[in-house]
Design a protein around this motif. Structure first.
Motif, PDB file in Angstrom:
ATOM      1  N   ILE A 292      -6.714  -7.416  14.999  1.00 16.25           N
ATOM      2  CA  ILE A 292      -6.314  -8.123  13.870  1.00 16.25           C
ATOM      3  C   ILE A 292      -6.640  -9.426  13.741  1.00 16.25           C
ATOM      4  CG2 ILE A 292      -3.960  -9.056  12.825  1.00 16.25           C
ATOM      5  CD1 ILE A 292      -4.064  -5.908  13.371  1.00 16.25           C
ATOM      6  N   ASP A 293      -7.018  -9.983  14.747  1.00 12.52           N
ATOM      7  CA  ASP A 293      -7.835 -11.414  14.691  1.00 12.52           C
ATOM      8  C   ASP A 293      -9.081 -11.184  13.907  1.00 12.52           C
ATOM      9  OD1 ASP A 293      -5.642 -12.587  15.830  1.00 12.52           O
ATOM     10  OD2 ASP A 293      -6.713 -12.813  17.886  1.00 12.52           O
ATOM     11  N   GLU A 294      -9.640 -10.016  14.391  1.00 10.13           N
ATOM     12  CA  GLU A 294     -11.239 -10.039  13.868  1.00 10.13           C
ATOM     13  C   GLU A 294     -11.150  -9.578  12.551  1.00 10.13           C
ATOM     14  OE1 GLU A 294     -10.178  -9.042  16.612  1.00 10.13           O
ATOM     15  OE2 GLU A 294     -11.511  -9.041  18.174  1.00 10.13           O
TER      16      GLU A 294
ATOM     17  N   GLY B 248      -9.238  -6.416  -4.446  1.00 10.40           N
ATOM     18  CA  GLY B 248      -8.601  -5.689  -5.329  1.00 10.40           C
ATOM     19  C   GLY B 248      -7.253  -5.479  -4.869  1.00 10.40           C
ATOM     20  N   ALA B 249      -6.435  -6.000  -5.610  1.00 12.18           N
ATOM     21  CA  ALA B 249      -4.756  -5.705  -5.614  1.00 12.18           C
ATOM     22  C   ALA B 249      -4.491  -4.321  -5.123  1.00 12.18           C
ATOM     23  CB  ALA B 249      -4.022  -6.326  -6.637  1.00 12.18           C
ATOM     24  N   HIS B 250      -5.068  -3.147  -5.453  1.00 11.72           N
ATOM     25  CA  HIS B 250      -4.900  -2.017  -5.068  1.00 11.72           C
ATOM     26  C   HIS B 250      -5.359  -1.482  -3.769  1.00 11.72           C
ATOM     27  CE1 HIS B 250      -4.425  -1.749  -9.613  1.00 11.72           C
ATOM     28  NE2 HIS B 250      -3.678  -0.881  -9.291  1.00 11.72           N
ATOM     29  N   ASP B 251      -6.066  -2.269  -2.997  1.00 12.84           N
ATOM     30  CA  ASP B 251      -6.757  -2.110  -1.850  1.00 12.84           C
ATOM     31  C   ASP B 251      -5.637  -2.023  -0.655  1.00 12.84           C
ATOM     32  OD1 ASP B 251      -8.082  -2.328   1.020  1.00 12.84           O
ATOM     33  OD2 ASP B 251      -9.832  -2.551  -0.494  1.00 12.84           O
ATOM     34  N   GLU B 252      -5.712  -0.366  -0.519  1.00 17.02           N
ATOM     35  CA  GLU B 252      -4.457  -0.003   0.764  1.00 17.02           C
ATOM     36  C   GLU B 252      -4.769  -0.725   1.937  1.00 17.02           C
ATOM     37  OE1 GLU B 252      -0.968   1.712   2.171  1.00 17.02           O
ATOM     38  OE2 GLU B 252      -2.043   1.480   0.251  1.00 17.02           O
ATOM     39  N   THR B 253      -6.114  -0.755   2.320  1.00 20.11           N
ATOM     40  CA  THR B 253      -6.543  -1.303   3.678  1.00 20.11           C
ATOM     41  C   THR B 253      -5.958  -2.760   3.698  1.00 20.11           C
ATOM     42  OG1 THR B 253      -8.396  -0.056   3.681  1.00 20.11           O
ATOM     43  CG2 THR B 253      -8.366  -1.983   5.119  1.00 20.11           C
ATOM     44  N   LEU B 254      -6.249  -3.496   2.738  1.00 20.16           N
ATOM     45  CA  LEU B 254      -5.885  -4.933   2.608  1.00 20.16           C
ATOM     46  C   LEU B 254      -4.166  -5.035   2.851  1.00 20.16           C
ATOM     47  CD1 LEU B 254      -7.560  -7.519   2.418  1.00 20.16           C
ATOM     48  CD2 LEU B 254      -7.061  -7.690   0.345  1.00 20.16           C
ATOM     49  N   MET B 255      -3.525  -3.959   2.356  1.00 16.88           N
ATOM     50  CA  MET B 255      -2.065  -4.170   2.372  1.00 16.88           C
ATOM     51  C   MET B 255      -1.525  -3.486   3.877  1.00 16.88           C
ATOM     52  SD  MET B 255       1.050  -4.235   0.418  1.00 16.88           S
ATOM     53  CE  MET B 255       0.658  -3.803  -1.139  1.00 16.88           C
ATOM     54  N   GLN B 256      -2.657  -3.042   4.434  1.00 15.36           N
ATOM     55  CA  GLN B 256      -2.374  -2.564   5.836  1.00 15.36           C
ATOM     56  C   GLN B 256      -2.111  -3.681   6.741  1.00 15.36           C
ATOM     57  OE1 GLN B 256      -4.541   0.895   6.344  1.00 15.36           O
ATOM     58  NE2 GLN B 256      -3.213   2.484   5.148  1.00 15.36           N
ATOM     59  N   LEU B 257      -3.409  -4.304   6.415  1.00 14.17           N
ATOM     60  CA  LEU B 257      -3.612  -5.565   7.206  1.00 14.17           C
ATOM     61  C   LEU B 257      -2.490  -6.787   6.849  1.00 14.17           C
ATOM     62  CD1 LEU B 257      -5.251  -7.282   9.079  1.00 14.17           C
ATOM     63  CD2 LEU B 257      -6.716  -7.858   6.918  1.00 14.17           C
ATOM     64  N   ALA B 258      -2.120  -6.874   5.728  1.00 11.52           N
ATOM     65  CA  ALA B 258      -0.962  -7.916   5.562  1.00 11.52           C
ATOM     66  C   ALA B 258       0.247  -7.487   6.370  1.00 11.52           C
ATOM     67  CB  ALA B 258      -0.538  -7.801   4.287  1.00 11.52           C
ATOM     68  N   SER B 259       0.621  -6.146   6.622  1.00 10.60           N
ATOM     69  CA  SER B 259       1.816  -5.647   7.216  1.00 10.60           C
ATOM     70  C   SER B 259       1.423  -6.030   8.841  1.00 10.60           C
ATOM     71  CB  SER B 259       2.061  -4.264   7.042  1.00 10.60           C
ATOM     72  OG  SER B 259       2.304  -3.911   5.742  1.00 10.60           O
ATOM     73  N   ALA B 260       0.285  -5.720   9.116  1.00 15.03           N
ATOM     74  CA  ALA B 260      -0.012  -5.974  10.502  1.00 15.03           C
ATOM     75  C   ALA B 260      -0.095  -7.366  11.031  1.00 15.03           C
ATOM     76  CB  ALA B 260      -1.437  -5.042  11.072  1.00 15.03           C
ATOM     77  N   ALA B 261      -0.461  -8.327  10.185  1.00 11.82           N
ATOM     78  CA  ALA B 261      -0.864  -9.726  10.357  1.00 11.82           C
ATOM     79  C   ALA B 261       0.253 -10.453  10.233  1.00 11.82           C
ATOM     80  CB  ALA B 261      -2.193 -10.053   9.745  1.00 11.82           C
ATOM     81  N   HIS B 262       1.155 -10.227   9.552  1.00 13.30           N
ATOM     82  CA  HIS B 262       2.068 -11.199   8.969  1.00 13.30           C
ATOM     83  C   HIS B 262       2.923 -11.870  10.252  1.00 13.30           C
ATOM     84  CE1 HIS B 262       5.539  -7.877   9.716  1.00 13.30           C
ATOM     85  NE2 HIS B 262       6.194  -9.291   9.927  1.00 13.30           N
ATOM     86  N   ALA B 263       3.175 -11.391  11.539  1.00 12.01           N
ATOM     87  CA  ALA B 263       3.708 -12.182  12.475  1.00 12.01           C
ATOM     88  C   ALA B 263       2.608 -12.908  13.245  1.00 12.01           C
ATOM     89  CB  ALA B 263       4.248 -11.059  13.470  1.00 12.01           C
ATOM     90  N   SER B 264       1.380 -12.493  13.334  1.00  9.55           N
ATOM     91  CA  SER B 264       0.379 -13.460  14.004  1.00  9.55           C
ATOM     92  C   SER B 264      -0.363 -14.274  13.085  1.00  9.55           C
ATOM     93  CB  SER B 264      -0.708 -12.426  14.633  1.00  9.55           C
ATOM     94  OG  SER B 264      -1.095 -11.490  13.769  1.00  9.55           O
TER      95      SER B 264
END
Length: 617
Positions: free
Chosen positions: A512-514, A526-542
């Protein structure tokens, strides 16, 4: 008693879908990446399968969704068509998106009986009744049937020397009429608010042109010309006179039409006056095209008619008495193009020695080696390839031909040699052409137990593609060395100036840090980028502060642009921001931010209820 319909349906369900590696090999790296984004963003709908025919709609840049039709073959693709105008090598992003959804076992697919099964249950009178009923609302169907019958090649026993050839001449009139009907359909005015825009299917026009191909394959240039010439006449007259300003894509068909006419002309036993008359007609057509700024067209067919096979120097080369072709030795693209046409004609007519002589003299190394393999002269093909090939894409063509000939060791040898032609990482052309070869060799070598070769090819594929699929494929063949290899791969990924799958790879490994560092504050994905959405889910705590900036930016890019169809996506982004605020213990800040958004967008009746719904979550 066995229920045959149930058995057929069961066998259809049991058929393998398709591997992602197979899909990647069918498209360019860019089309594959963009197609994956389309698939992830839910752009594919109405996925329907009838036997081996797969159809779907894909939302794109146009108001109307694109229509995709794919014919499957085992675990691969026999052919595919899309109503978009893409024509830059491999399949378009819309076809890739459909194939990727099809490859995902979780994707629901509507299944229907193949058309052949539906019609097989009808007797002749009922079938005629159905066709006549359809023509009442679709009178163009009659024109299509007439063109189909006019261009048909009757089936004959394979032992006949004239098998596949038609004894009667093709009637050009139905072909001409069908071309005009299709051209008219491309510019039929729709509802008044749609404006004046193409509405027909360019694939139908392409298929009409390709009616000439079966005749060319058996050396029947005369009948091929009887199909192509009336189509050319309709294209030039009807399209240029009535449709040019409304259809900027159709001109791409002129290049195909010109090439096929060149092949047909070289196969035909035209008298000198017939050749001159046809060349004069094509020159007139070409001048009209150029008046509209269209360079593609009939140049190669005109030169084929003008030169034929009469050049004494060409005759000498084909007889094995010349060492170089063309004699000028210059960079004449038209002569190079015509040489490729001549080779296709020579192969279709079974003139293999003349083919080899011309291919060798023209330095058409892949064609030369491929023909040697077809003639079961494999050692000569190998020797020529090792001496002459300069690019990976040359090697993959020959390697596939050798595999088809069951020469497995030779196929591996040529493919491995081709990997060495990829050059360094800065050689963009060689690097991009290395990926299909490397992926093919990886899967091929792995399938026959050559693990070391498969690993080597897998590393080359990732080195030049930096894709998640190629990254994951390496582990299959790395064995106990995976940890060391993985570290090297991640270092390569981190230092690469461009890597479309960088974030997806980091996420797949929990880095996640990387991933956050790689994105930084450049929220241009782009707001439709599923990867970026997944990253936000994984990174919201850290990384809560970073997620808040990202999520609010992505949501605002939708809401401020008034993209009503994507307001629900904006809310999903805001939910990520809410979670990050909660991690920081700043619920009051979140409520203030939400109240400000509701006030700012209070007049958007579709958005405001969605924002207010966030208050209770």
């Amino acid at each position: 008693m066995v229920d045959m319909n149930a058995a057929r349906n069961a066998s259809q369900v049991a058929k393998p879908r398709i591997a992602k590696e197979t899909i990647r090999a069918l498209a360019s790296a860019e089309s594959f990446a963009r197609g994956r984004s389309y698939a992830d963003d839910g752009a594919v709908s109405d996925l329907l399968r009838r036997g081996d025919r797969l159809t779907a709609e894909v939302e794109g840049s146009e108001f109307e969704p694109y229509q995709v039709s794919i014919r499957l073959h085992g675990g691969g693709v026999a052919d595919a068509h899309c109503t978009c105008a893409y024509d830059w090598g491999g399949y378009c992003k819309h076809i890739v998106a459909v194939l990727l959804k099809f490859a995902d076992e979780k994707t629901p697919i509507i299944k229907r009986k193949p058309l052949a099964e539906l019609l097989a249950e009808l007797d002749q009178s009922r079938l005629i009744e159905l066709l006549e009923k359809r023509t009442e609302s679709d009178p163009e169907l009659v024109t299509w049937i007439e063109a189909e019958l006019a261009t048909a090649i009757p089936a004959r026993p394979p032992h006949r020397p004239d098998a596949g050839r038609r004894r009667t001449p093709v009637d050009p009139a139905p072909v001409r009429e069908q071309a005009r009907v299709l051209l008219a359909a491309r510019n039929r005015r729709g509802r008044y608010w749609d404006g004046y825009r193409p509405s027909g299917n360019i694939e139908e026009l392409q298929r009409l042109v390709e009616k000439a191909v079966p005749f060319l394959e058996v050396g029947d240039g005369g009948n091929a010309l009887r199909i192509l010439e009336p189509i050319g006449e309709a294209f030039v007259d009807d399209w240029l006179d009535h449709s040019y300003d409304t259809d900027e894509h159709l001109y791409e068909l002129f290049a195909d039409l010109g090439r096929l006419m060149a092949e047909a002309a070289l196969m035909s036993e035209l008298a000198a006056d017939e050749r001159d008359a046809l060349a004069e007609t094509l020159e007139k057509w070409q001048r009209r095209l150029e008046e509209y700024g269209i360079d593609e067209g009939f140049h190669v067919a005109i030169r084929a008619l003008q030169t034929g096979w009469d050049d004494p120097a060409l005759a000498a080369v084909m007889a094995g008495k010349g060492r170089s072709w063309p004699l000028s030795g210059g960079d004449d693209w038209l002569e190079d193009y015509l040489t490729a046409v001549r080779l296709r004609v020579l192969e279709a007519c079974g003139r293999t020695e003349e083919y080899l002589n011309l291919a060798r003299a023209a330095r058409a190394h892949t064609s030369y080696a491929g023909m040697l393999v077809k003639l079961e002269r494999t050692p000569e093909a190998i020797a020529h390839a090792l001496k002459s090939f300069k690019r990976p894409d040359e090697a993959v063509v020959l390697a596939k031909a050798l595999r088809e000939a069951a020469a497995h060791d030779d196929a591996l040898k040529i493919a491995e040699t081709g990997l060495g032609l990829a050059g360094d990482n800065d050689d963009e052309i060689a690097g991009s052409s290395a990926v299909p070869l490397a992926c093919w060799l990886r899967d091929y070598a792995g399938g026959i137990g050559r693990t070391a070769v498969a690993l080597k090819a897998a590393l080359v594929a990732f080195e030049h593609s930096l894709s998640l699929e190629d990254f994951c494929a390496i582990r299959t063949w790395a064995g106990t060395d995976w940890d060391v290899i993985r570290k090297d791969l991640l270092e390569r990924l981190a230092s690469a100036p461009h890597a479309y799958d960088r974030i997806r790879i980091y996420l797949s490994k929990g880095l996640i840090d990387e991933a956050v560092r790689a994105v930084g504050d450049r929220f241009g994905y782009g707001a439709h980028d599923e990867t970026l959405m997944q990253l936000a889910s994984a990174a919201h705590a850290s990384h809560p502060e970073w997620v808040i900036r990202l999520a609010v930016h992505q949501a605002n890019s939708i809401m401020d642009a008034n993209r009503a169809g994507h307001y629900s996506l904006a809310v999903q982004w805001l939910e990520k921001a809410a979670l990050a605020h909660e991690v920081l213990g700043r619920e009051d800040d979140w409520r203030a931010c939400l109240d400000e958004l509701i006030e700012r967008h209070r007049r958007k009746y579709k958005l405001r209820p969605l924002l207010e719904g966030l208050r209770g979550r």
